[in-house]
Design a protein around this motif. Structure first.
Motif, short mmCIF file in Angstrom:
data_model
loop_
_atom_site.label_atom_id
_atom_site.label_comp_id
_atom_site.label_asym_id
_atom_site.label_seq_id
_atom_site.Cartn_x
_atom_site.Cartn_y
_atom_site.Cartn_z
N SER A 264 0.80 -1.22 0.00
CA SER A 264 0.00 0.00 0.00
C SER A 264 0.84 1.27 0.00
O SER A 264 1.99 1.29 0.42
CB SER A 264 -0.92 0.00 1.22
N LEU A 265 0.20 2.34 -0.48
CA LEU A 265 0.77 3.69 -0.40
C LEU A 265 -0.09 4.44 0.62
O LEU A 265 -1.32 4.49 0.48
CB LEU A 265 0.70 4.37 -1.77
N TYR B 200 -5.12 6.81 4.44
CA TYR B 200 -4.76 8.14 4.95
C TYR B 200 -5.11 8.15 6.43
O TYR B 200 -6.19 7.70 6.81
CB TYR B 200 -5.55 9.22 4.20
N ALA C 163 -4.12 6.15 -3.77
CA ALA C 163 -3.46 5.80 -2.50
C ALA C 163 -4.38 4.81 -1.79
O ALA C 163 -5.56 4.69 -2.14
CB ALA C 163 -3.24 7.05 -1.66
N ARG D 258 3.23 9.40 1.64
CA ARG D 258 3.20 10.68 0.94
C ARG D 258 2.40 11.68 1.77
O ARG D 258 1.56 11.28 2.58
CB ARG D 258 2.52 10.53 -0.44
N LEU E 26 -0.98 7.85 3.05
CA LEU E 26 -0.88 9.31 3.15
C LEU E 26 -1.04 9.74 4.60
O LEU E 26 -1.81 9.15 5.35
CB LEU E 26 -2.00 9.98 2.33
N ASN F 68 -6.42 14.30 0.16
CA ASN F 68 -5.92 12.99 0.60
C ASN F 68 -7.04 11.95 0.56
O ASN F 68 -6.85 10.83 0.07
CB ASN F 68 -5.38 13.07 2.03
#
Ligand code: IPD
Length: 277
Positions: free
Chosen positions: A157-158, A211, A208, A191, A160, A199
């Motif tokens: 995963s990415l 968050y 993404a 990020r 935020l 976000n």
């Protein structure tokens, strides 16, 4: 039966477009920066003018409705959520980005009735992306349906979050430790685009996978919460419990598995509430 709030939503989109235009025009001129609670809590005349435009336009059409606006609250207005139809407004979400002309700047509006979010609009005006979501009717970006990535594996995963200076040394340490914990899972990366509403929309459209944040406000969360929920995302409190719009904290994610894992990694700190502090 006709939808009683669709007309409000359509009008909201119209007003939000006007607000976005005002922000983009202001970006072409000099920006005078003022400070609110600290040297890194910025505000500009444009934040105030845009909020005035939004509230006066909506109040004219819906005089009995209530408002919670970031700049009105900063000027002393109450921020308690009631059962009355309520417009929760962040005229510029990403004021620091606006000041630096970093291109994630949004107008964020959430609309609640009986404390439930009925619709949310987030206009990322430099990108010209209008995110819209009506309860039970899906989420869209510029009219095209969006959905979360559906990723369940946190190691793919990415994530935020917000990285910002905190006056309280202990909170600062905890924020940094939380980032280290998440990075060490490991995830693909962290990020920090700098607008809470953007976000949430990035999670909503699958760019993404999660968050999280502690210390934001209801006006940062209301619009984006509707978008991410309608895009099939999960939204919960930082503790893993149910999301509370006035709690100043949240996790949103593409799946419950990822949200719960983030909740497990995070050490909480006290941020107060929007309706009591
Ligand atoms: C801020 C942004 C930022 C978040 C801050 C908010 P503002 O909103 O959403 O991403 O981390 O907590 O205050 O002040 O620019 O409207």
């Amino acid at each position: 039966m006709s939808d009683p709030w669709q007309e409000c939503m359509d009008y909201c989109i119209e007003v939000t477009k006007r607000a976005g235009k005002m922000i983009c025009e202001a970006l072409q001129k000099d920006i005078a920066v003022m400070h609110k609670s600290s040297a890194v809590d910025l505000v500009t005349e444009t934040d105030q003018k845009v909020e005035q435009l939004i509230i006066s336009s909506i109040r004219e059409k819906y005089p009995t409705h209530s408002f919670i606006g970031e700049e009105s609250v900063a000027a002393g207005a109450p921020s308690a959520l009631s059962d009355n139809p309520t417009w929760i407004i962040d005229p510029i979400d990403g004021t620091t980005n606006f000041v630096h002309r970093f291109p994630f700047v949004s107008v964020s509006i959430g609309f609640t009735v009986k404390k439930e979010i009925e619709f949310g609009i987030v206009y990322s005006c430099i990108e010209d992306k209008m995110y819209t979501a009506r309860k039970g009717k899906g989420a869209f970006c510029n009219g095209v349906p969006i959905k979360v990535s559906g990723q369940e594996d946190i190691s793919k995963s990415l994530v935020l979050t917000e990285m910002g200076f905190k006056k309280d040394a202990e909170q600062f340490q905890t924020m940094m430790a939380n980032i280290r914990n998440i990075l060490s899972i490991p995830v693909h990366g962290i990020r920090s685009p700098g607008s809470a509403a953007v976000n949430m929309c990035l999670v909503a459209c699958g760019s993404a996978d999660a968050y999280y944040h502690m210390g934001i406000h209801c006006w940062d969360m209301a619009g984006g919460a509707a978008v991410v929920r309608e895009a099939g995302g999960v939204i919960m409190d930082i503790s893993g419990g149910p999301f509370d719009l006035m709690s100043r904290r949240l996790i949103v994610a593409s799946s419950r598995m990822i949200a719960e894992r983030i909740a497990k990694e995070i050490t909480q700190f006290h941020v107060g509430r929007d309706d009591t502090d």
